[in-house]
Write an enzyme that holds these catalytic residues in place. Structure first.
Site, PDB file in Angstrom:
ATOM      1  N   VAL A  99      43.236  50.051  -4.635  1.00 50.62           N
ATOM      2  CA  VAL A  99      44.560  49.601  -5.060  1.00 50.62           C
ATOM      3  C   VAL A  99      45.321  49.153  -3.816  1.00 50.62           C
ATOM      4  O   VAL A  99      45.220  49.779  -2.759  1.00 50.62           O
ATOM      5  CB  VAL A  99      45.351  50.726  -5.767  1.00 50.62           C
ATOM      6  CG1 VAL A  99      46.701  50.205  -6.264  1.00 50.62           C
ATOM      7  CG2 VAL A  99      44.551  51.321  -6.920  1.00 50.62           C
ATOM      8  N   CYS A 100      46.067  48.088  -3.944  1.00 48.40           N
ATOM      9  CA  CYS A 100      46.934  47.608  -2.875  1.00 48.40           C
ATOM     10  C   CYS A 100      46.113  47.393  -1.595  1.00 48.40           C
ATOM     11  O   CYS A 100      45.020  46.840  -1.635  1.00 48.40           O
ATOM     12  CB  CYS A 100      48.082  48.587  -2.692  1.00 48.40           C
ATOM     13  SG  CYS A 100      49.499  47.949  -1.765  1.00 48.40           S
ATOM     14  N   THR A 101      46.608  47.858  -0.454  1.00 48.52           N
ATOM     15  CA  THR A 101      45.920  47.614   0.810  1.00 48.52           C
ATOM     16  C   THR A 101      44.696  48.505   1.006  1.00 48.52           C
ATOM     17  O   THR A 101      44.046  48.436   2.051  1.00 48.52           O
ATOM     18  CB  THR A 101      46.874  47.780   2.002  1.00 48.52           C
ATOM     19  OG1 THR A 101      47.471  49.079   1.961  1.00 48.52           O
ATOM     20  CG2 THR A 101      47.958  46.717   1.976  1.00 48.52           C
ATOM     21  N   ALA A 149      45.917  44.717  -7.282  1.00 47.88           N
ATOM     22  CA  ALA A 149      46.941  44.191  -6.381  1.00 47.88           C
ATOM     23  C   ALA A 149      47.897  45.327  -5.981  1.00 47.88           C
ATOM     24  O   ALA A 149      47.506  46.489  -5.955  1.00 47.88           O
ATOM     25  CB  ALA A 149      47.668  43.015  -7.030  1.00 47.88           C
TER      26      ALA A 149
END
Length: 214
Positions: A99-101, A149
């Site tokens: 998730v995310c970075t 994202a």
């Protein structure tokens, strides 16, 4: 089904907890929070702690691996225990996710080279620099790699994965019982729809330095 969620200092809470709340409801799910050492780790705000239940070396055969993001991601961009563990468990995992970075950590470990993947909108260029094919989509599925994202997209990623694993009805049941029916008061959740001045401000003050592959 063993689900290993990686924790590290200064992780973003919803990156881990959102998918946890979905995936932990899959039939037969067993969730373990893993990290370099057992004990509490603080989120990026410093006001919330989650507990690492097992060291990396104790969890070597998870079916699902989940890597959250957060400012603490930058400390895990060089080769070390986290990268070594990710490469090891990826050899036998059924699903490797982020998730995310968190996708930057996977990419820096060499797991997303040439694969389609996503990340926080401020980090997509960094993902490209690490050898992945960055895609500006909320959830990206490429083989056994499923990436979400920014932050809240972790819920969508987990529901997508739940549907693939257990079928639409199970995933829909989880969504219904969570009453996950987003109706945000603002249409500012994407750089495509947010006020331009906000997008510019965050781009200029981005906390994501350009990473280098290990």
């Amino acid at each position: 089904m063993k689900i290993a969620i990686l924790l590290f200092d200064r992780f973003t809470a919803l990156d881990a907890v959102g998918p946890y709340d979905v995936l932990s409801r899959l039939p037969g799910a067993e969730v373990v929070f893993v990290g370099e050492s057992v004990g509490p780790v603080r989120n990026d705000a410093g006001s919330l702690r989650l507990v690492v239940d097992a060291e990396l070396t104790e969890v070597l055969d998870p079916d699902i691996v989940l890597v959250p993001g957060g400012p603490g991601q930058t400390a895990h961009m060089s080769d070390g225990p986290v990268h070594q563990w990710l490469r090891l468990v990826d050899e036998t995992s059924t699903w490797t996710t982020s998730v995310c970075t968190g996708s930057l950590i996977l990419a820096a470990a060499g797991l997303l080279t040439g694969r389609r993947a996503t990340s926080h909108w401020l980090a997509l260029d960094n993902l490209t620099a690490l050898g992945a094919t960055a895609v500006s989509e909320r959830v990206v599925h490429d083989g056994k790699y499923v990436t979400g994202a920014g932050v809240s997209a972790g819920i969508d990623m987990a529901l997508t994965l739940a549907g693939i694993i257990a079928g639409d009805e199970v995933a829909q049941s989880i969504q219904l019982m969570a009453e996950y029916d987003p109706q945000p008061p603002y249409n500012a959740g994407s750089p495509a729809t947010a006020p331009a001045e906000l997008v510019t401000r965050f781009r200029e003050s981005s906390r994501h330095p350009q990473p280098q592959p290990s």
